[in-house]
Scaffold this active site. Structure first.
Site, PDB file in Angstrom:
ATOM      1  CG  ASP A 175       1.770  -0.977   3.358  1.00  0.00           C
ATOM      2  OD1 ASP A 175       1.027  -0.615   4.262  1.00  0.00           O
ATOM      3  OD2 ASP A 175       1.457  -1.833   2.492  1.00  0.00           O
ATOM      4  CG  HIS A 207      -1.743  -1.013   1.595  1.00  0.00           C
ATOM      5  ND1 HIS A 207      -1.326  -2.148   2.225  1.00  0.00           N
ATOM      6  CD2 HIS A 207      -3.077  -1.152   1.423  1.00  0.00           C
ATOM      7  CE1 HIS A 207      -2.358  -2.960   2.413  1.00  0.00           C
ATOM      8  NE2 HIS A 207      -3.434  -2.379   1.931  1.00  0.00           N
TER       9      HIS A 207
HETATM   10  C1  XLS Z   1      -7.589  -6.504   4.703  1.00  0.00           C
HETATM   11  C2  XLS Z   1      -7.107  -6.739   3.351  1.00  0.00           C
HETATM   12  C3  XLS Z   1      -6.004  -5.819   2.851  1.00  0.00           C
HETATM   13  C4  XLS Z   1      -5.868  -5.912   1.361  1.00  0.00           C
HETATM   14  C5  XLS Z   1      -5.098  -4.802   0.738  1.00  0.00           C
HETATM   15  O1  XLS Z   1      -8.360  -7.272   5.250  1.00  0.00           O
HETATM   16  O2  XLS Z   1      -6.725  -8.093   3.271  1.00  0.00           O
HETATM   17  O3  XLS Z   1      -4.812  -6.085   3.496  1.00  0.00           O
HETATM   18  O4  XLS Z   1      -5.287  -7.115   0.964  1.00  0.00           O
HETATM   19  O5  XLS Z   1      -5.635  -3.570   1.026  1.00  0.00           O
END
Ligand code: XLS
Ligand code: CA
Ligand code: CA
Length: 438
Positions: free
Chosen positions: A103, A100
């Site tokens: 991140d 993301h």
């Molecule tokens: C949350 C999601 C998230 C997505 C990406 O539950 O799994 O991590 O994979 O935004």
């Protein structure tokens, strides 16, 4: 000097190995059904869980130290995370990562400064990519953590918030293209509602589609040729989320003419939260030609939330790989959207979690290939529907050459129907067990 100096490069030692820092089943070059394991299983590291999450939960602070020798929330720390991530992936032989926007840098108050930081860090990531064979599986924008997204992003009641969501999607697409990502994910974490009393559902869903359409137009205009993905999840953090499951998300994409550009990113733990098995949502995606990528993790049958555990359930991994092999593989990959349990807080635990996940999927691949090569399940399913192919009335139904009138006359002539044949579930389950534990 690296960051994980006490951890060696992880090697395949075979099922008899007792070394926690070795693969027991993942043997990258081993050929399964004509292809290397590493080609069947393009594994990816999830930046957020692995390099950011410290084991914080609703009741307590983090326990794992992810500072990597730097001060949190600085660009030095952001770069140390890149160093740690690349060393980690290289030691495990992982070729992809997912991220993301927030991140990879500390988010600033002003989006202009966040974007400047993103440019700086993506230059640094690109440098590392050029020195290694590591690539980007997919990128995404975090449109759920910042308080402005408390009512959703594309589905927000506020046009100003919608604009900020759009700005983040634009930047995350720029980054994904810059890093050569195979895909771009929309996980609609807060695209849903807490109460219908304050919600215009139709309006919100149309706005999400507008944002996705803009993303497709912009992405294609800057040379993004990969797939867009919806990652379905029924709930959490919102009480109800619009991308409830694969069937719902596919229906939404078709209703808004987005189905040519999008596929599914199916997460195991999200499928089970929706009351399905993992393999159910994979099958729904596959039969619609939309099985794109997988978030490989597992939930806990006793807990009703998204626990994002490293997958150890070989049965489920086998069923997953059965679907994947039948679908002819993934255009995406297997992203370990998984985190260590809070009490497993050491650097070594980070590696052991990935070893567990990679071994589980390697074993799943081996066993799924054996099930397919065994052939009894395929044969049974084929036979089960055979009356449509080897009777006159069956052929007419399939070719559309009959109607209710004729079928009704057919039924009346027979008077009563034979039973349709045993489903033999127990026999089939026994076959799976005998292949798993032979
Ligand atoms: C949350 C999601 C998230 C997505 C990406 O539950 O799994 O991590 O994979 O935004
Ligand atoms: Ca999850
Ligand atoms: Ca996920």
């Amino acid at each position: 000097m690296g960051i994980f100096n006490s951890i060696p490069t992880i090697k395949y030692e075979g099922p008899k190995s007792k070394n926690p820092l070795a693969f027991k089943y993942y043997d990258a070059d081993k050929i399964v059904m004509g292809k290397k394991m590493s080609e069947h299983l393009p594994f990816a590291m999830a930046w957020w869980h692995n390099l950011c999450a410290e084991g914080t939960d609703m009741f307590g602070r983090g326990v794992a130290n992810k500072s990597f020798g730097q001060q949190y929330a600085t660009m030095e720390h952001a770069k140390a995370k890149v160093d740690a991530g690349f060393e980690f992936m290289q030691k495990l032989g992982i070729k992809y990562f997912c991220f993301h926007d927030v991140d990879i840098v500390p988010e600033a108050d002003d989006i202009k400064e966040t974007n400047r930081r993103l440019d700086e860090i993506s230059d640094y990531i690109l440098e590392k990519m050029n020195q290694t064979d590591i690539k980007c599986l997919w990128g995404t924008a975090n449109m759920f953590s910042n308080p402005r997204f408390c009512n959703g992003a594309g589905s927000s009641n506020s046009a100003e918030v919608f604009a900020f969501a759009a700005a983040q999607v634009k930047k995350a697409l720029d980054l994904t293209v810059k890093l050569g990502g195979r895909g771009y994910v929309f996980w609609g974490g807060r695209e849903g509602y807490e109460t219908l009393l304050n919600t215009d559902m139709k309006f919100e869903q149309e706005n999400i589609a507008r944002l996705m359409r803009m993303a497709v137009d912009y992405g294609r205009s800057i040379g993004f040729t990969g797939d867009f993905y919806i990652e379905p999840k029924p709930k959490e953090p919102m009480k109800h989320q619009y991308d409830f499951d694969a069937a719902t998300a596919i229906g939404f994409l078709k209703a808004h003419g987005l189905d040519k550009d999008f596929k599914m990113n199916i997460e195991a733990n999200h499928a089970t939260l929706a009351g399905h098995t993992f393999e159910h949502d994979l099958r729904v995606s596959a039969i619609n030609g939309m099985l794109g990528s997988i978030d490989a993790n597992q939930g806990d049958y006793l807990l009703g939330w998204d626990t994002d555990e490293f997958p150890f359930d070989v049965y489920t991994a086998t069923m997953c790989m059965y679907e994947v092999l039948k679908a002819g593989g993934l255009t995406g990959g297997f992203n370990f959207d998984a985190k260590n349990r809070r009490p497993s807080y050491t650097d070594e635990d980070m590696f052991i979690g990935y070893i567990l996940g990679m071994d589980t999927f390697a074993l799943g691949l081996i066993k799924a290939a054996e099930l397919i090569e065994d052939g009894r399940i395929d044969e049974f399913v084929k036979e089960r529907y055979s009356s449509y192919y080897n009777t006159e009335i069956g052929k007419k139904i399939l070719s559309g050459e009959t109607n209710l009138q004729e079928l009704s006359e057919y039924a009346e002539k027979l008077g009563s129907a034979k039973l349709p044949g045993s489903g033999k579930q127990e026999m089939l389950e026994g076959i799976v067990n005998s292949v798993l534990f032979n």
